[in-house]
Motif scaffolding. Structure first.
Motif, PDB file in Angstrom:
ATOM      1  N   ILE A 175       0.845  -1.197   0.000  1.00 43.97           N
ATOM      2  CA  ILE A 175       0.000   0.000   0.000  1.00 43.97           C
ATOM      3  C   ILE A 175       0.875   1.240   0.000  1.00 43.97           C
ATOM      4  O   ILE A 175       1.795   1.363   0.801  1.00 43.97           O
ATOM      5  N   GLU A 176       0.599   2.124  -0.934  1.00 42.25           N
ATOM      6  CA  GLU A 176       1.342   3.378  -0.967  1.00 42.25           C
ATOM      7  C   GLU A 176       0.941   4.190   0.258  1.00 42.25           C
ATOM      8  O   GLU A 176      -0.241   4.451   0.485  1.00 42.25           O
ATOM      9  N   LYS A 177       1.929   4.541   1.095  1.00 35.35           N
ATOM     10  CA  LYS A 177       1.610   5.256   2.337  1.00 35.35           C
ATOM     11  C   LYS A 177       1.382   6.726   2.025  1.00 35.35           C
ATOM     12  O   LYS A 177       2.303   7.466   1.729  1.00 35.35           O
ATOM     13  N   VAL A 178       0.152   7.088   2.040  1.00 30.72           N
ATOM     14  CA  VAL A 178      -0.157   8.486   1.777  1.00 30.72           C
ATOM     15  C   VAL A 178      -1.317   8.879   2.680  1.00 30.72           C
ATOM     16  O   VAL A 178      -2.284   8.135   2.835  1.00 30.72           O
ATOM     17  N   GLY A 179      -1.177  10.014   3.328  1.00 26.74           N
ATOM     18  CA  GLY A 179      -2.215  10.464   4.238  1.00 26.74           C
ATOM     19  C   GLY A 179      -3.352  11.125   3.488  1.00 26.74           C
ATOM     20  O   GLY A 179      -3.245  11.425   2.297  1.00 26.74           O
ATOM     21  N   CYS A 234     -17.661   9.516  -4.115  1.00 24.74           N
ATOM     22  CA  CYS A 234     -18.285   8.194  -3.928  1.00 24.74           C
ATOM     23  C   CYS A 234     -18.335   7.789  -2.459  1.00 24.74           C
ATOM     24  O   CYS A 234     -19.103   6.914  -2.073  1.00 24.74           O
ATOM     25  N   GLY A 235     -17.456   8.378  -1.640  1.00 28.85           N
ATOM     26  CA  GLY A 235     -17.459   8.083  -0.206  1.00 28.85           C
ATOM     27  C   GLY A 235     -16.635   6.864   0.184  1.00 28.85           C
ATOM     28  O   GLY A 235     -16.615   6.478   1.355  1.00 28.85           O
ATOM     29  N   SER A 236     -15.924   6.251  -0.779  1.00 22.97           N
ATOM     30  CA  SER A 236     -15.191   5.022  -0.434  1.00 22.97           C
ATOM     31  C   SER A 236     -14.086   5.298   0.592  1.00 22.97           C
ATOM     32  O   SER A 236     -13.860   4.491   1.501  1.00 22.97           O
ATOM     33  N   CYS A 237     -13.418   6.451   0.481  1.00 20.87           N
ATOM     34  CA  CYS A 237     -12.349   6.767   1.444  1.00 20.87           C
ATOM     35  C   CYS A 237     -12.932   6.902   2.856  1.00 20.87           C
ATOM     36  O   CYS A 237     -12.330   6.450   3.841  1.00 20.87           O
ATOM     37  N   VAL A 238     -14.120   7.479   2.932  1.00 21.67           N
ATOM     38  CA  VAL A 238     -14.772   7.662   4.238  1.00 21.67           C
ATOM     39  C   VAL A 238     -15.191   6.293   4.792  1.00 21.67           C
ATOM     40  O   VAL A 238     -14.957   5.972   5.963  1.00 21.67           O
ATOM     41  N   ALA A 239     -15.791   5.482   3.921  1.00 22.61           N
ATOM     42  CA  ALA A 239     -16.307   4.182   4.377  1.00 22.61           C
ATOM     43  C   ALA A 239     -15.196   3.248   4.845  1.00 22.61           C
ATOM     44  O   ALA A 239     -15.374   2.500   5.803  1.00 22.61           O
ATOM     45  N   PHE A 240     -14.058   3.284   4.171  1.00 23.75           N
ATOM     46  CA  PHE A 240     -13.026   2.288   4.471  1.00 23.75           C
ATOM     47  C   PHE A 240     -11.875   2.802   5.340  1.00 23.75           C
ATOM     48  O   PHE A 240     -10.925   2.070   5.616  1.00 23.75           O
ATOM     49  N   CYS A 241     -11.946   4.056   5.774  1.00 27.50           N
ATOM     50  CA  CYS A 241     -10.892   4.573   6.654  1.00 27.50           C
ATOM     51  C   CYS A 241     -10.904   3.781   7.968  1.00 27.50           C
ATOM     52  O   CYS A 241     -11.916   3.784   8.686  1.00 27.50           O
ATOM     53  N   PRO A 242      -9.813   3.086   8.298  1.00 32.39           N
ATOM     54  CA  PRO A 242      -9.849   2.221   9.483  1.00 32.39           C
ATOM     55  C   PRO A 242      -9.919   2.992  10.796  1.00 32.39           C
ATOM     56  O   PRO A 242     -10.352   2.439  11.806  1.00 32.39           O
ATOM     57  N   VAL A 243      -9.508   4.277  10.802  1.00 31.54           N
ATOM     58  CA  VAL A 243      -9.550   5.033  12.055  1.00 31.54           C
ATOM     59  C   VAL A 243     -10.690   6.056  12.079  1.00 31.54           C
ATOM     60  O   VAL A 243     -10.785   6.882  12.991  1.00 31.54           O
ATOM     61  N   LYS A 244     -11.552   5.969  11.076  1.00 31.58           N
ATOM     62  CA  LYS A 244     -12.744   6.834  10.981  1.00 31.58           C
ATOM     63  C   LYS A 244     -12.388   8.309  11.160  1.00 31.58           C
ATOM     64  O   LYS A 244     -13.043   9.022  11.923  1.00 31.58           O
ATOM     65  N   CYS A 288      -5.265  11.548  11.093  1.00 33.54           N
ATOM     66  CA  CYS A 288      -4.958  10.608  10.006  1.00 33.54           C
ATOM     67  C   CYS A 288      -3.674   9.855  10.343  1.00 33.54           C
ATOM     68  O   CYS A 288      -2.684  10.469  10.742  1.00 33.54           O
ATOM     69  N   THR A 289      -3.693   8.528  10.188  1.00 35.68           N
ATOM     70  CA  THR A 289      -2.488   7.740  10.503  1.00 35.68           C
ATOM     71  C   THR A 289      -1.662   7.453   9.255  1.00 35.68           C
ATOM     72  O   THR A 289      -0.704   6.678   9.302  1.00 35.68           O
ATOM     73  N   GLU A 290      -2.063   8.024   8.138  1.00 40.12           N
ATOM     74  CA  GLU A 290      -1.360   7.870   6.861  1.00 40.12           C
ATOM     75  C   GLU A 290      -1.211   6.407   6.461  1.00 40.12           C
ATOM     76  O   GLU A 290      -0.153   5.975   6.011  1.00 40.12           O
ATOM     77  N   CYS A 291      -2.274   5.636   6.621  1.00 36.94           N
ATOM     78  CA  CYS A 291      -2.222   4.217   6.252  1.00 36.94           C
ATOM     79  C   CYS A 291      -2.285   4.024   4.741  1.00 36.94           C
ATOM     80  O   CYS A 291      -1.896   2.982   4.226  1.00 36.94           O
ATOM     81  N   ARG A 298     -13.978  -2.771  -6.124  1.00 32.27           N
ATOM     82  CA  ARG A 298     -12.970  -3.689  -6.675  1.00 32.27           C
ATOM     83  C   ARG A 298     -11.565  -3.275  -6.217  1.00 32.27           C
ATOM     84  O   ARG A 298     -10.711  -4.117  -5.973  1.00 32.27           O
ATOM     85  N   ARG A 299     -11.337  -1.987  -6.101  1.00 34.13           N
ATOM     86  CA  ARG A 299     -10.033  -1.523  -5.607  1.00 34.13           C
ATOM     87  C   ARG A 299      -9.849  -1.981  -4.158  1.00 34.13           C
ATOM     88  O   ARG A 299      -8.770  -2.386  -3.745  1.00 34.13           O
ATOM     89  N   MET A 300     -10.932  -1.908  -3.404  1.00 34.30           N
ATOM     90  CA  MET A 300     -10.883  -2.354  -2.006  1.00 34.30           C
ATOM     91  C   MET A 300     -10.570  -3.857  -1.938  1.00 34.30           C
ATOM     92  O   MET A 300      -9.794  -4.308  -1.112  1.00 34.30           O
ATOM     93  N   GLU A 301     -11.155  -4.626  -2.875  1.00 36.50           N
ATOM     94  CA  GLU A 301     -10.868  -6.070  -2.926  1.00 36.50           C
ATOM     95  C   GLU A 301      -9.409  -6.316  -3.267  1.00 36.50           C
ATOM     96  O   GLU A 301      -8.815  -7.297  -2.854  1.00 36.50           O
ATOM     97  N   MET A 302      -8.850  -5.414  -4.060  1.00 34.93           N
ATOM     98  CA  MET A 302      -7.478  -5.604  -4.534  1.00 34.93           C
ATOM     99  C   MET A 302      -6.461  -5.403  -3.420  1.00 34.93           C
ATOM    100  O   MET A 302      -5.408  -6.034  -3.427  1.00 34.93           O
ATOM    101  N   ILE A 303      -6.786  -4.559  -2.436  1.00 33.76           N
ATOM    102  CA  ILE A 303      -5.768  -4.245  -1.400  1.00 33.76           C
ATOM    103  C   ILE A 303      -5.225  -5.502  -0.719  1.00 33.76           C
ATOM    104  O   ILE A 303      -3.988  -5.618  -0.619  1.00 33.76           O
TER     105      ILE A 303
END
Ligand SMILES: Cc1cc2nc3c(=O)[nH]c(=O)nc-3n(C[C@H](O)[C@H](O)[C@H](O)COP(=O)(O)OP(=O)(O)OC[C@H]3O[C@@H](n4cnc5c(N)ncnc54)[C@H](O)[C@@H]3O)c2cc1C
Length: 343
Positions: A3-7, A24-34, A49-52, A191-196
């Protein structure tokens, strides 16, 4: 894939500022630290942001190229001549359920697939789009867990609905099997989320239903300016909006008013760079393409094939070969090519 580390602030500079964010909200939905929140169609940083790097990795507006995603989903890239992406077959389908027929957009295929999957216990819930009670015609992401709720959400709202936000809600509620209905950009983000891969989310998503999409509109523009101000209609008096060569607005009294597609361009949502008309990475893609009372469906994966077969065997849908509808097929090819060139 590392994973490219970018905040998020870097993502913001690369995507939101250069106007590439589709909201689309995908960054909001999948942010692990909300640490992100969705407001006014955009993600906002509201926590630490933990820059994951996950926000950047799930964004549908940045790489990898579509071919990599095709290999992930289908095990191959599209062949020359597959203008609307990798697929197994194309059909037209129509619901046999009277309740769905009353409220669906085209042939009611999408809601029938959800109904069948819920009734057979293949999914615990489905992520779709409903309409706001306070603001009529305003779409909102919604998690449904019953057939009645899925039917309540049938029909198309042509303004943008960030359905992915409700995927987070489903997983927070510990649902383990879900169908998802959404636009091409949202299917790409998943699909990008599946790819991670984000395994917990990816394994819960059992069926991705993509909706064809030429474009989406803003609520303020399309509903408030177009329908309310220009046509003088109260949004709560509108029964249905459909696009068949022009925008057809049917009132509760059955009157049909029109807006031209050309005029409505000024209400476009910020997705002008998207090249995907037919949700090319979905399990099954659905659109109206000029049909009356039927949905054209592109079956792309085994999951899509299975969902269609089960609904047909349960007597919930009638299916015909697309060869019966050459005009609709031609529209599909032409709109796919047009959007590909536009991007
Ligand atoms: C923004 C948008 C643009 C579209 N543009 C085209 C087009 O150019 N050409 C074409 O052929 N088809 C287009 N479609 C698809 C078409 O309108 C129908 O959704 C499709 O034919 C399926 O019909 P159905 O009767 O099988 O679906 P239904 O059984 O009526 O189910 C429709 C499903 O879509 C969900 N939904 C409704 N609005 C939205 C939304 N804004 N975002 C995400 N999900 C939503 C509903 O919750 C429901 O689950 C578009 C759809 C959208 C949302």
């Amino acid at each position: 894939m590392p994973i490219e580390k970018v905040g998020f602030e870097d993502s913001l500079k690369r995507l939101v500022v250069p106007d590439l964010c589709v909201g689309c909200g995908s960054c909001v939905a999948f942010c692990p630290v909300k640490c992100l929140e969705y407001s006014d169609g955009l993600p906002r940083l509201v926590g630490k942001c933990t820059e994951c790097g996950i926000c950047f990795q799930v964004c549908p507006s940045c790489g990898p190229p579509t071919e990599e995603l095709e290999n992930l989903v289908f095990g191959r890239e599209r062949k020359i001549g597959e203008e609307f992406g990798v697929h197994r077959r194309v059909v037209v389908a129509q619901t046999t359920d009277e309740r769905i027929r009353e409220v669906c957009q085209d042939g009611g295929l999408v809601t029938s697939l959800l109904m069948n999957a819920l009734e057979e216990g293949l999914i615990e819930g489905a992520v779709v789009s409903c309409v706001s009670d306070e603001e009529p015609l305003k779409p909102l992401p919604r998690l449904v867990t019953t057939v009645d709720e899925a039917i309540e959400c049938a029909g198309t709202r042509y303004t943008y609905s960030p359905n992915i936000l409700a995927v987070r809600e489903a997983l927070d509620k510990r649902l383990k099997s879900l169908a998802f209905v959404g636009t091409p950009c949202q299917i790409r983000a998943l699909r990008r989320m599946e790819m991670i891969p984000l395994k917990r989310y990816a394994s819960a998503l059992k069926l991705l239903v993509g909706l064809f999409c030429s474009e989406s509109f803003t609520y303020e523009g399309f509903v408030i300016d177009g329908i309310k101000r220009k046509l003088g209609l109260d949004p709560k008096d509108v029964k249905k909006v459909n696009i068949k060569g022009k925008i057809l607005i049917t009132t509760m009294e059955g009157e049909v008013r029109t807006l031209s597609i050309k005029d409505a361009k000024r209400y476009s949502w910020n997705c002008g760079h998207c090249r995907d008309f037919s949700a090319e990475l979905a399990d099954i893609s659905a659109g109206g393409v000029g049909l009356q009372g039927w949905t054209l469906a592109i079956i792309r994966t085994e999951r899509g094939e299975e969902a269609l077969k089960r609904a047909e065997e349960a007597g919930l849908i009638k299916v015909r070969p697309v060869e019966d509808e050459p005009k609709a097929y031609k529209i599909l090819v032409n709109l796919s090519k047009k959007k590909r060139l536009r991007g």
